[in-house]
Structure formats: structure tokens, C-alpha cells
Design an enzyme around this catalytic site. Structure first.
Site, PDB file in Angstrom:
ATOM      1  N   SER A  52      66.963  53.600  92.522  1.00 26.72           N
ATOM      2  CA  SER A  52      65.712  53.388  92.969  1.00 26.72           C
ATOM      3  C   SER A  52      64.923  54.469  93.841  1.00 26.72           C
ATOM      4  O   SER A  52      63.707  54.379  94.051  1.00 26.72           O
ATOM      5  CB  SER A  52      65.889  52.181  93.836  1.00 26.72           C
ATOM      6  N   GLU A  77      67.915  46.887  96.881  1.00 26.08           N
ATOM      7  CA  GLU A  77      66.437  46.884  97.359  1.00 26.08           C
ATOM      8  C   GLU A  77      66.059  45.594  97.630  1.00 26.08           C
ATOM      9  O   GLU A  77      66.580  44.559  97.303  1.00 26.08           O
ATOM     10  CB  GLU A  77      65.461  47.464  96.588  1.00 26.08           C
ATOM     11  N   ASP A 113      74.658  44.516  95.103  1.00 28.71           N
ATOM     12  CA  ASP A 113      75.665  45.484  95.637  1.00 28.71           C
ATOM     13  C   ASP A 113      76.558  46.250  94.557  1.00 28.71           C
ATOM     14  O   ASP A 113      77.370  45.405  93.707  1.00 28.71           O
ATOM     15  CB  ASP A 113      76.477  44.814  96.625  1.00 28.71           C
ATOM     16  N   ALA A 114      76.327  47.278  94.134  1.00 31.86           N
ATOM     17  CA  ALA A 114      77.142  48.089  93.105  1.00 31.86           C
ATOM     18  C   ALA A 114      78.611  48.121  93.416  1.00 31.86           C
ATOM     19  O   ALA A 114      79.298  48.147  92.374  1.00 31.86           O
ATOM     20  CB  ALA A 114      76.669  49.410  93.247  1.00 31.86           C
ATOM     21  N   LEU A 140      74.894  56.941  94.272  1.00 30.74           N
ATOM     22  CA  LEU A 140      75.003  56.052  95.478  1.00 30.74           C
ATOM     23  C   LEU A 140      74.853  56.613  96.704  1.00 30.74           C
ATOM     24  O   LEU A 140      75.535  57.502  96.943  1.00 30.74           O
ATOM     25  CB  LEU A 140      76.227  54.866  95.637  1.00 30.74           C
ATOM     26  N   TYR A 225      77.228  67.278  98.013  1.00 28.00           N
ATOM     27  CA  TYR A 225      76.369  68.359  98.606  1.00 28.00           C
ATOM     28  C   TYR A 225      77.322  69.307  99.368  1.00 28.00           C
ATOM     29  O   TYR A 225      78.617  68.845  99.824  1.00 28.00           O
ATOM     30  CB  TYR A 225      75.614  67.722  99.724  1.00 28.00           C
ATOM     31  N   TYR A 235      78.756  68.117 108.420  1.00 26.53           N
ATOM     32  CA  TYR A 235      78.468  67.814 107.095  1.00 26.53           C
ATOM     33  C   TYR A 235      79.839  68.084 106.251  1.00 26.53           C
ATOM     34  O   TYR A 235      80.673  67.332 106.044  1.00 26.53           O
ATOM     35  CB  TYR A 235      77.436  68.246 106.281  1.00 26.53           C
ATOM     36  N   THR A 277      65.494  62.656 101.747  1.00 24.81           N
ATOM     37  CA  THR A 277      65.533  61.332 101.283  1.00 24.81           C
ATOM     38  C   THR A 277      65.821  60.407 102.361  1.00 24.81           C
ATOM     39  O   THR A 277      66.212  60.840 103.392  1.00 24.81           O
ATOM     40  CB  THR A 277      66.699  61.128 100.191  1.00 24.81           C
TER      41      THR A 277
HETATM   42  P1  NAD Z   1      68.900  57.650  98.483  1.00 25.59           P
HETATM   43  O1  NAD Z   1      69.109  56.993  99.901  1.00 25.59           O
HETATM   44  O2  NAD Z   1      67.529  58.203  98.260  1.00 25.59           O
HETATM   45  O3  NAD Z   1      69.146  56.807  97.489  1.00 25.59           O
HETATM   46  C1  NAD Z   1      70.585  55.861  97.433  1.00 25.59           C
HETATM   47  C2  NAD Z   1      70.466  54.941  96.214  1.00 25.59           C
HETATM   48  O4  NAD Z   1      71.672  54.106  96.441  1.00 25.59           O
HETATM   49  C3  NAD Z   1      69.364  54.086  96.379  1.00 25.59           C
HETATM   50  O5  NAD Z   1      68.839  53.790  94.845  1.00 25.59           O
HETATM   51  C4  NAD Z   1      69.820  52.626  96.904  1.00 25.59           C
HETATM   52  O6  NAD Z   1      69.223  51.427  96.670  1.00 25.59           O
HETATM   53  C5  NAD Z   1      71.333  52.812  96.120  1.00 25.59           C
HETATM   54  N1  NAD Z   1      72.074  51.840  97.241  1.00 25.59           N
HETATM   55  C6  NAD Z   1      72.450  52.092  98.323  1.00 25.59           C
HETATM   56  N2  NAD Z   1      73.753  51.121  98.487  1.00 25.59           N
HETATM   57  C7  NAD Z   1      73.710  50.380  97.105  1.00 25.59           C
HETATM   58  C8  NAD Z   1      74.740  49.513  97.063  1.00 25.59           C
HETATM   59  N3  NAD Z   1      75.451  48.861  97.900  1.00 25.59           N
HETATM   60  N4  NAD Z   1      74.571  48.787  95.816  1.00 25.59           N
HETATM   61  C9  NAD Z   1      73.483  49.393  94.930  1.00 25.59           C
HETATM   62  N5  NAD Z   1      72.813  50.441  95.153  1.00 25.59           N
HETATM   63  C10 NAD Z   1      72.939  50.893  96.490  1.00 25.59           C
HETATM   64  O7  NAD Z   1      69.948  58.901  98.631  1.00 25.59           O
HETATM   65  P2  NAD Z   1      69.943  60.489  97.887  1.00 25.59           P
HETATM   66  O8  NAD Z   1      69.950  61.327  99.161  1.00 25.59           O
HETATM   67  O9  NAD Z   1      69.278  60.320  96.475  1.00 25.59           O
HETATM   68  O10 NAD Z   1      71.535  60.391  97.659  1.00 25.59           O
HETATM   69  C11 NAD Z   1      72.048  60.112  96.174  1.00 25.59           C
HETATM   70  C12 NAD Z   1      73.229  61.013  96.144  1.00 25.59           C
HETATM   71  O11 NAD Z   1      72.868  62.155  96.182  1.00 25.59           O
HETATM   72  C13 NAD Z   1      74.360  60.899  97.119  1.00 25.59           C
HETATM   73  O12 NAD Z   1      75.731  61.061  96.689  1.00 25.59           O
HETATM   74  C14 NAD Z   1      74.195  62.024  98.170  1.00 25.59           C
HETATM   75  O13 NAD Z   1      75.152  62.391  98.743  1.00 25.59           O
HETATM   76  C15 NAD Z   1      73.719  63.027  96.973  1.00 25.59           C
HETATM   77  N6  NAD Z   1      72.903  64.289  97.657  1.00 25.59           N
HETATM   78  C16 NAD Z   1      72.019  64.144  98.422  1.00 25.59           C
HETATM   79  C17 NAD Z   1      71.428  65.032  98.886  1.00 25.59           C
HETATM   80  C18 NAD Z   1      70.212  65.181  99.960  1.00 25.59           C
HETATM   81  O14 NAD Z   1      69.922  66.068 100.371  1.00 25.59           O
HETATM   82  N7  NAD Z   1      69.403  63.850  99.816  1.00 25.59           N
HETATM   83  C19 NAD Z   1      72.095  66.568  98.478  1.00 25.59           C
HETATM   84  C20 NAD Z   1      72.774  66.673  97.478  1.00 25.59           C
HETATM   85  C21 NAD Z   1      73.238  65.253  97.087  1.00 25.59           C
END
Ligand code: NAD
Length: 396
Positions: A52, A77, A113-114, A140, A225, A235, A277
Site C-alpha cells: 500500500s 491499512e 495482518d500478513a 513488509l 537496506y 541501522y 517512507t
Molecule cells: P512502508 O512503511 O512505506 O510500507 C510498509 C508496508 O507494509 C505497507 O504496505 C503496510 O501496510 C504494510 N504492513 C505493515 N505491517 C503489516 C502487517 N502486519 N500486515 C500486512 N501489511 C503490513 O515501508 P517501506 O519503507 O517501503 O519498507 C518496505 C521494505 O523496504 C522494508 O523491508 C524496508 O526495510 C525496506 N527498505 C526500505 C528503505 C527505506 O529507506 N524506506 C530502504 C531500503 C529497504
């Protein structure tokens, strides 16, 4: 149905409201960029866990609008009600569903909840209808995980082994502060790994395999990351880094399992760049680092958001007919530009000089803040924020 004037109510790294039109405009912009990328080939069915917002949203939009895949997303969500807006992720998906329906594409969402058995069962049911999956993206970012037996694991963002003393940014007061964090306990490291490590990804893939729902040649990718030295104590060398190492090891094991099963596909971890994010804003020091990295990467013409990163992931590594390019530890590296010497040397030079007073000159905090507000649909060009708008939008 309920029309409201929606105002931002941002508290630190949380927004209590989201603007439906702003979120919809963000999604349309992403879809236009994916279209313009001219991706080639077709994907049959894609499953995106965490679909989402952030990297997962870009992934789901890419599989659907870039490759025509029947795309099933899972997210957590809040639905809007007559007196409260839904969350940004809800409105993002409402627009994605609307656009997909208008174009005859299949885009479905399971909101729940996934980690739960119920949601996994609902996914199995949906895939029996849609067909076995060709691509599974695990994206996630969750604060906690509830096991089917009721055990709750809470993830923490702490250093390991020694306390962290260092720079951070207080989003509420918009001030550069010195943060102090005590090291995590063994229980906290274990809990963070339970939430953000690879165990649940493995459950998903093994479940799909056992149910006969992994198409021949299916590919699965989870996101990780690494980041720079300035954020490493909290981190990469901290609790979340331990979880990511577990995720990366899981990728190698899952790949072996898939190879042994003769499926012909593979499992990989993609190390993505840091982007604004909801999840990244909650990590101490990361908003400050992002503000510096934004400045440097924009100056060098290297700036990318989630859409550009995910287009690269599919176009260069995991799209139809592509062979992933891997580092020595078998990871896809979409963070190559961020981690380049040209960028990191400049970040390291700027980092110690930042103060609250010179933030606007030494960093691109304005860019960070604008992107943060845009996550919730605020500050988006062309949106009339004074006009009442329908907040009860369905995932039609
Ligand atoms: P985000 O917060 O934008 O998205 C998280 C998603 O997970 C959302 O769709 C949310 O609805 C879903 N979610 C959370 N808990 C849930 C649950 N219990 N059940 C179902 N869905 C659930 O996060 P993001 O930053 O896009 O992160 C996504 C992945 O990318 C993570 O593994 C993160 O570590 C990785 N990542 C992020 C970054 C960054 O800078 N944001 C960089 C590298 C890697």
C-alpha cells in the site's frame, strides 16, 4: 458518503490524516512514470506483501501497470469512516484499484495482518482463482508481529553492544539533537529479527509452494537496506541490521529450496536505497541522513524515489527474461548510486557541520519535508486543499 476539508495533522513521524486526492495524484504520477519506462514482457500473476505504500506500492504498480500482471496485494491499512480519513495506504490503493478497473487490469487487495494464518489463507483462496504466482515481493515494514499462538514480538531500533551517542533530528521541533540510545537486550534483538527478519517471508514462500501456487520459474524478492557509516551504529550494526542479515541469509536458503524443488525460479534480496517512507522516518538519524543524501544526490543528478528504484529492479534484474546482477553476498544492489564514493564522501564531509541553524543550507531538509508530507497526500500540485472531498473511497 462523507465530504470533508482534509487538513494535515502531522505529529513527528506520524500523520493523523491523509488527503484522498493527494494520494490519488501520487499514484497517478507513479503509474505515468512506470508507463514511460517502457518495460517489456508480461508477468502473469504477482503477489506483493506490503503493497500500500513505499517500496511495496511501487512494486505492485509496476507489476500491474508495467507488466500487465494480475496483482494481489496484502497490506494493513485503516479504512475511512464518516468522521475520519483512511490512511494514506488505503487511498493509494483506492486509486490503484480505480485505475486498474478502468483499464481492465486485475488489481486486488487483502487488508489484514500478513503475519496471521487468516490472511495467508485468504491469499491462498484468492490465488486459486487468479492462478499461481510468477513474482512474490515481500515488502513488509511492521512495528510488531503477532504469532498465531498469541505471542507478540515488538521490533526496536537500537544499537547492539554499545550505547549510541550521535546526531539525530527531532521532527517535532525541527532541531538537530544529540541522541542517546542504550544497547538492545538479547530479547530485543530476537524480537526485531522475528518481525523484520526472513522467517515470515519463508513461511509465505513455503506455503505457496506447498499449495501448488508457485508458478514454474517463480521469482521472489525481499527488500533490505545497508546504508552509510553515519547511520550504521543504529541501522546496519543495530537491531534492524541484525534482522536484515537474517532476511539476507533467508534469501540464500530459500533460493536453495526453490532450486532443489526443481521450480526453476529463485529467491533474492534487493538492497534498496534510502527513501522517505513512513517506515524510514521512524528511524533515529535517518531523516537527517536523508536530508543530506537528498542534497548531494540531487546536485549530482542521481536522485531516485521508490518508483525509479523498482523500475530498475524489474528492468535490470528480475523482469521477464532478466538475470539478476548480484554482489559477492548474492544481493541485488539498487543502492549502488547512494553508496558510491562520490555521494558518501560528500555526505561524510557535510554530516559533522550540520546545525539546526544551518540546516537549510547544509541539507535538503525542505525536500525531505515536502516528500514526507506528500506521503500523506499533502503539498501535491493541482490538489485544492480548501475544497471538501469525498473521504469514503472504496477499494472497488
Ligand atoms: P512502508 O512503511 O512505506 O510500507 C510498509 C508496508 O507494509 C505497507 O504496505 C503496510 O501496510 C504494510 N504492513 C505493515 N505491517 C503489516 C502487517 N502486519 N500486515 C500486512 N501489511 C503490513 O515501508 P517501506 O519503507 O517501503 O519498507 C518496505 C521494505 O523496504 C522494508 O523491508 C524496508 O526495510 C525496506 N527498505 C526500505 C528503505 C527505506 O529507506 N524506506 C530502504 C531500503 C529497504
Amino acid at each position: 458518503m462523507s465530504k470533508q476539508v482534509v487538513q494535515p495533522r502531522i505529529r513527528g513521524f506520524i500523520s493523523l490524516t491523509a488527503h484522498p486526492d493527494g494520494c490519488a495524484a501520487n499514484v497517478r504520477e507513479q503509474v505515468a512514470a512506470i508507463r514511460a519506462a517502457g518495460l517489456t514482457g508480461h508477468i502473469g500473476v504477482a503477489l506483493v506483501v506490503g503493497s500500500s505504500t513505499g517500496y511495496g506500492l511501487s512494486s505492485a504498480l509496476t507489476t500491474a501497470f508495467g507488466y500487465g500482471a494480475k496483482t494481489l496485494g496484502v497490506c494493513f491499512e485503516k479504512e475511512p469512516s464518516s468522521d475520519k480519513t483512511g490512511t494514506a495506504g488505503w487511498y493509494n490503493l483506492a486509486e490503484a484499484h480505480r485505475l486498474a478497473a478502468a483499464e481492465g487490469l486485475t488489481f486486488e487487495t487483502i487488508n489484514g495482518d500478513a503475519f496471521s494464518d487468516e490472511v495467508k489463507e485468504q491469499v491462498v483462496e484468492a490465488l486459486r482463482r487468479l492462478g499461481p504466482v510468477d513474482v512474490v515481493i515481500y515488502s513488509l515494514a511492521a512495528p510488531r508481529r503477532k504469532d498465531p499462538d498469541g505471542t507478540v514480538w515488538t521490533s526496536t531500533l537500537k544499537p547492539i553492544g554499545a550505547p549510541y551517542h550521535g546526531r539525530a533530528f527531532d521532527l517535532r521541533s525541527e532541531a538537530v539533537v544529540e541522541a542517546e540510545l542504550e544497547p538492545a537486550t538479547d530479547e530485543e534483538i530476537e524480537a526485531t529479527t522475528k518481525v523484520m527478519g526472513g522467517e515470515d517471508w519463508r513461511y509465505w514462500v513455503n506455503m505457496l509452494r506447498a499449495e501448488g501456487l508457485l508458478a514454474p520459474g517463480a521469482r521472489t524478492v525481499a527488500y533490505s537496506y545497508i546504508g552509510p557509516e553515519v547511520t550504521a551504529p543504529i541501522y546496519r550494526r543495530g537491531t534492524i541490521g541484525a534482522a536484515k542479515e537474517h532476511l539476507e541469509r533467508t534469501g540464500i536458503q530459500l533460493n536453495e529450496t526453490l532450486a532443489q524443488s526443481g521450480n526453476g525460479g529463485g529467491a533474492w534480496v534487493s538492497v534498496n536505497k534510502s527513501v522517505v517512507t513512513q517506515a524510514s522516518s521512524a528511524i533515529p538519524a535517518v531523516p537527517l541522513y536523508l536530508s543530506v543524501a537528498y542534497k548531494v544526490m540531487k546536485e549530482l543528478g542521481l536522485h531516485e524515489g521508490t518508483t525509479e528504484q523498482i523500475i530498475r529492479l524489474f528492468r535490470d534484474h528480475i523482469g521477464p527474461g532478466k538475470t539478476p546482477v548480484l554482489d559477492a553476498e548474492r544481493r541485488i544492489r539498487l543502492d549502488d548510486l547512494e553508496m558510491s564514493e562520490a555521494v558518501q564522501q560528500r555526505v561524510e564531509a557535510i554530516w559533522p557541520t550540520i546545525t539546526t541553524e544551518n540546516l537549510a543550507e547544509t541539507t535538503d531538509y525542505a525536500g525531505y519535508k515536502a516528500d514526507f508530507q506528500r506521503l500523506f497526500g499533502f503539498g501535491v500540485d493541482g490538489v485544492d486543499y480548501d475544497a471538501p472531498t469525498e473521504v469514503e473511497r472504496p477499494l472497488a
